[in-house]
Design an enzyme around this catalytic site. Structure first.
Site, short mmCIF file in Angstrom:
data_model
loop_
_atom_site.label_atom_id
_atom_site.label_comp_id
_atom_site.label_asym_id
_atom_site.label_seq_id
_atom_site.Cartn_x
_atom_site.Cartn_y
_atom_site.Cartn_z
N SER A 244 0.84 -1.20 0.00
CA SER A 244 0.00 0.00 0.00
C SER A 244 0.87 1.25 0.00
CB SER A 244 -0.92 -0.01 1.22
OG SER A 244 -0.19 0.33 2.37
N CYS B 54 -11.00 0.64 -0.51
CA CYS B 54 -9.92 1.09 0.37
C CYS B 54 -10.42 2.05 1.45
CB CYS B 54 -8.90 1.79 -0.50
SG CYS B 54 -7.55 2.45 0.43
N GLY C 172 -11.12 -6.13 -0.31
CA GLY C 172 -9.78 -5.54 -0.30
C GLY C 172 -8.75 -6.51 0.27
N GLY D 225 -6.57 -5.61 2.23
CA GLY D 225 -6.36 -5.20 3.62
C GLY D 225 -7.58 -5.46 4.49
N ARG E 126 0.95 -6.67 2.80
CA ARG E 126 0.78 -5.50 1.93
C ARG E 126 0.93 -4.19 2.72
NH1 ARG E 126 -3.02 -2.31 -0.70
NH2 ARG E 126 -2.38 -2.11 -2.87
N ASN F 215 -10.88 12.26 -30.55
CA ASN F 215 -11.41 13.61 -30.29
C ASN F 215 -10.29 14.57 -29.89
OD1 ASN F 215 -14.30 12.15 -28.70
ND2 ASN F 215 -14.17 13.01 -30.77
#
Ligand code: IMP
Length: 502
Positions: A265, A321, A409, A411, A420, A462
């Protein structure tokens, strides 16, 4: 005194693109979405060791990136990073399954010897379901090729019992063959030219490498962007952590992983620099490792100098998150992408080395992909987006009468991927940084990605851009006021059909 950034940080929903001139060449079919994945000496004219055909990778998450999704995404031209929050063996098995998936080139599991009987051929065909058997000297998958026998070569009722394969097969001398290294389209030319249904591919010693079937080429035509390695296998990535990389990386290399990413993270840390150094020293610079996540120029510079092959951007913007609420760290995804991309360009000017950057998390609408690219991202990483598809690993359920898929997630308590969020020291973490959720089911990845990229290509036209670097150079971006955001959707009407999706 603490440092204050002078501007508030913004996210994608606060920006729009202002069109540029579109020439007659600016049509979606002329757009190329090819993009580099790993660092390369751009100034020296080097080509990146790995590029993608579309600027999309799937998130390193249990609910997103397994082997099934990895195959579906590689078919479209992108890369999945198989989640690392599982045992080394399980992750390596997923990688191996992607690498052994046939991408037009089939390793024959129905081979026979010339001295076998037709009864044995029939028994084998019934077992494997394949009506074509390659005939090799010793009957092995990669033995010396001597012929081919198919169910159309004999009528068992008209053959004497115990008749040998050698009497009925088409011998090598009468067959069309391809040589190792042949592309699918070259093979297809031969298949049509010689009016055959399959083409055996042999190596320089005459040993069978693979079979290419007429029908496999049509699969290839459905996926013109498919991302293959030099052995025609799908390209796949894998997530790793800063704890067990010395064991995990060699196992994943052995399984065939093409690229790694340090999944964290927050990547501006001693641990990421150490992992990059250790991996490159021990396994060589050819082992490609991305790092992250960072949200400013300082973080990018740190990881680029530590040898990261690409740098991931984003803290706290992921749909599942809650890092910003829990810890008060992060930055609006658009601002972080703009600043890091600028730092990448400065690093390139100074060193001649181009380190691709990936905007990770917070993509809600398809146009956010275009915005991220216009702001300088070389590619985007998506979690929620891919979790919605049939091919994602999570359960499909009916909730309140609607099909949904689960999405959680890394986490969250469900994933328990505490590595993480690891800051070294004793293992374990005391609080969650992610939630467990549902996302609306969105059908097959092929259709979803196809629609998203159609919109990206249109918007690029575009803006007068046919490539991602051209978009980055030409894009004109404007911040929008909260009032004009209302103006952007259907307003002041009673909408009849509400099935329009992002
Ligand atoms: P999404 O595409 O907006 O759903 O964001 C996906 C990204 O969120 C991933 O690629 C990760 O960077 C990040 N992420 C994954 N799990 C968690 C979590 O539990 N907490 C915070 N961020 C997460």
């Amino acid at each position: 005194m603490a440092f204050y950034f002078s501007e508030p940080s913004h996210t994608f929903g606060e920006y729009l693109l202002v069109p540029g001139y579109s020439s007659e060449n600016c049509i979606p079919s002329n757009v190329s979405l090819r993009t580099p994945l790993v660092r390369f000496n751009k100034k020296g004219g080097e080509e990146p060791a790995i590029s993608m055909n579309i600027p999309m990778v799937s998130a390193v998450m249990q609910a997103v990136s397994d082997d099934k999704l990895a195959i579906a995404l590689a078919k479209e031209g992108g890369i999945s990073f198989i989640y690392g929050s599982q045992s080394i063996e399980d992750q390596a098995a997923m990688v191996a399954r992607v690498k052994s998936y046939k991408a037009g080139y089939v390793t024959s599991d129905s081979n026979v010897r010339p001295d076998q009987t037709l009864e044995e051929v029939i028994a084998l065909s019934e077992k494997t379901g394949h009506s074509t058997c390659a005939v090799t000297e010793d009957g092995s998958a990669h033995g010396k090729l001597v012929g081919i026998i198919t169910s159309k070569d004999f009528r068992i009722s008209h053959c004497k019992s115990g008749a040998k394969v050698s009497e009925y097969m088409t011998p090598l001398s009468d067959m069309a063959v391809g040589h190792e290294g042949i592309t699918l389209s070259e093979a297809n030319e031969i298949i049509w030219d010689k009016k055959v249904n399959q083409l055996p591919v042999i190596d320089k010693d005459g040993k069978l490498v693979s079979l290419i079937f007429r029908k496999d080429y049509s699969t290839h035509e459905t996926y013109p962007n498919e991302l293959l390695d030099s052995n025609h296998r799908y390209i796949v990535g894998a997530g790793i952590n800063t704890r067990d990389y010395m064991e995990r990386v060699p196992a994943l290399i052995e399984a065939g992983a093409d690229v790694f990413v340090l999944d964290s993270s927050e990547g501006y840390s001693y641990w990421q620099a150490k992992a990059l150094k250790d991996i490159h020293e021990k396994f060589g610079k050819d082992v490609k490792v991305g790092a992250g996540n960072v949200v400013d120029a300082e973080g990018f510079r740190f990881l680029a100098e530590a040898g990261a092959d690409f740098v991931k951007i984003g803290i706290g913007g992921g749909s599942i998150c809650i890092t910003r609420e829990q810890k008060g760290i992060g930055r609006g995804q658009a601002t972080a992408t703009i600043e890091v991309a600028k730092a990448r360009d400065e690093y390139f000017k100074e060193t001649g080395i181009y380190v691709p950057v990936c905007s990770d998390g917070g993509i809600v609408h398809d146009y956010h992909v275009t915005l991220a690219l216009a702001m300088g991202a070389d590619f985007v990483m998506l979690g929620r987006y891919f979790a919605r598809f049939e091919e994602s690993p999570s359960n499909k359920l009916v909730v309140n009468g609607q099909y949904v898929k689960e999405y959680w997630g890394e986490g969250s308590n469900r994933a328990r991927n505490w590595q993480r969020y690891d800051l070294g020291g004793k293992k374990g973490m005391a609080f969650e940084e992610g939630v467990d959720s549902y996302v609306p089911y969105a059908g097959h990845l092929h259709d979803g990605v196809g629609m998203t990229l159609k919109k990206v290509a249109h918007t690029m036209c575009n803006c007068g851009a046919l490539t991602i670097p051209e978009l980055q150079e030409k894009a004109k971006l404007t911040l929008v006021s909260s009032v004009s955001i209302t103006e952007g959707g259907a307003h002041d009407v009673i909408v009849k059909n509400t099935s329009l999706q992002s």
